[in-house]
Write a protein that holds these residues in place. Sequence first.
Motif, short mmCIF file in Angstrom:
data_model
loop_
_atom_site.label_atom_id
_atom_site.label_comp_id
_atom_site.label_asym_id
_atom_site.label_seq_id
_atom_site.Cartn_x
_atom_site.Cartn_y
_atom_site.Cartn_z
N PHE A 81 16.81 55.08 9.71
CA PHE A 81 17.39 56.10 10.57
C PHE A 81 17.01 55.98 12.04
N GLY A 82 15.98 55.18 12.35
CA GLY A 82 15.50 55.10 13.73
C GLY A 82 15.98 53.90 14.51
N GLU B 48 13.76 46.48 23.34
CA GLU B 48 14.65 47.39 22.60
C GLU B 48 13.94 47.93 21.36
N ALA B 49 13.27 47.05 20.61
CA ALA B 49 12.55 47.48 19.41
C ALA B 49 11.43 48.44 19.77
N ILE C 133 8.99 53.90 19.82
CA ILE C 133 8.38 55.01 20.55
C ILE C 133 9.19 56.28 20.39
N ALA C 134 10.51 56.17 20.50
CA ALA C 134 11.38 57.35 20.35
C ALA C 134 11.23 57.95 18.96
N MET D 188 8.72 62.02 15.20
CA MET D 188 7.95 62.28 13.99
C MET D 188 6.58 62.90 14.28
N GLY D 189 6.26 63.08 15.57
CA GLY D 189 4.97 63.68 15.92
C GLY D 189 3.80 62.74 15.83
N LEU D 190 4.08 61.42 15.82
CA LEU D 190 3.00 60.43 15.74
C LEU D 190 2.43 60.10 17.12
#
Length: 343
Positions: free
Chosen positions: A122-123, A328-329, A334-335, A340-342
């Motif tokens: 999903f990311g 890009e990866a 990071i996004a 996810m609050g990490l």
Amino acid sequence: MKRYLIGVAVATSLAFGGAAHGQTVIKLQTANAAGSFSLNYLNEHWVPRLEAMTYGNLKIDIRPSKTVVPHRETVQAVAAGILQGDLNAVAYFAGRDPVFGMLGDLIAGYDTVEQKQMFFRFGGGVEVLQMAYDKHFPGKIHVVGAGPFAKEAFVSTIPIRTVADLKGIKLRSPEGMAAEVFRRAGSAPTSIPFPELYTALEKKVVDAADASSYTNNTSLGFNKIAQYPIYPGIHSMAVLQFVINKDVWEKIGPEGQAALETWYYAAWTDMARATDFQDRKLVALDRAGEGTKGVTIVDWAAEERAKLRQLAQGAWEDISKQSDLAKEAYERHIAFMTTMGLL
């Protein structure tokens, strides 16, 4: 009764209609060594299911690491049609482009296997991996999915309880991100194929190793000769990709493609849960002195895990500058981690 007969007729027509096209055998090479829990689990529980799901149209043949081609040459073999696909470690290809290191194992980044599987699903992880193969093997490789199945344990012949203890250690590590993080901790990483790791540990070529799940490490005998495993792992969730030769992907058509995607996500989720459960059982036995004799399980303190993560973040950022795709990866990681609050 009429509805029942119609249903049987439809099912029968699907079975015979699909079989008329002939069976497609998808030969894969994986990163796992012969005898490992994960490879045995897939072969026992999931290889037969794909054939059953597709009325015999698709059959998957999963080979251990290095049995067809060297471990770093699987994607070339897939592109050339020597293999129809692979379930190999993405980090093995970091020498081709830093993006593979960034996607293959973002060291000390994610807390759970599920989080990292979600990133690829999903990311944007799968999309960036496809972009990488479109660049390096245009029109040759289709990415079905990618993700880890375990948070890896760390095998060691000596106790390593802190980041400082990593200094001066000779260890086996994949190329790219993992190796860079260990270098920054003062270790001397070297890339050794997984099937050769037992001998390397036994002969003291390396002191420790970024290896596999606790279960795989136990099944392959690592904990008998490297008796200070770190569990839960301090760093690594190696990503295995599921890629298919593009011509084979197009040949199996929409129905086959949907079946293969469904099979992969079901198999990978199931194997992750089975591995976690088996890991916990083995760890409990070893801690109670009822499993592998002589094992001392090392569990890092939270502050030491935080130190390693902080050190790793600098490596993430620096490697992201080495190619456009690596950037890009990195940005997608990071996004997603922020969401996810990490971070």
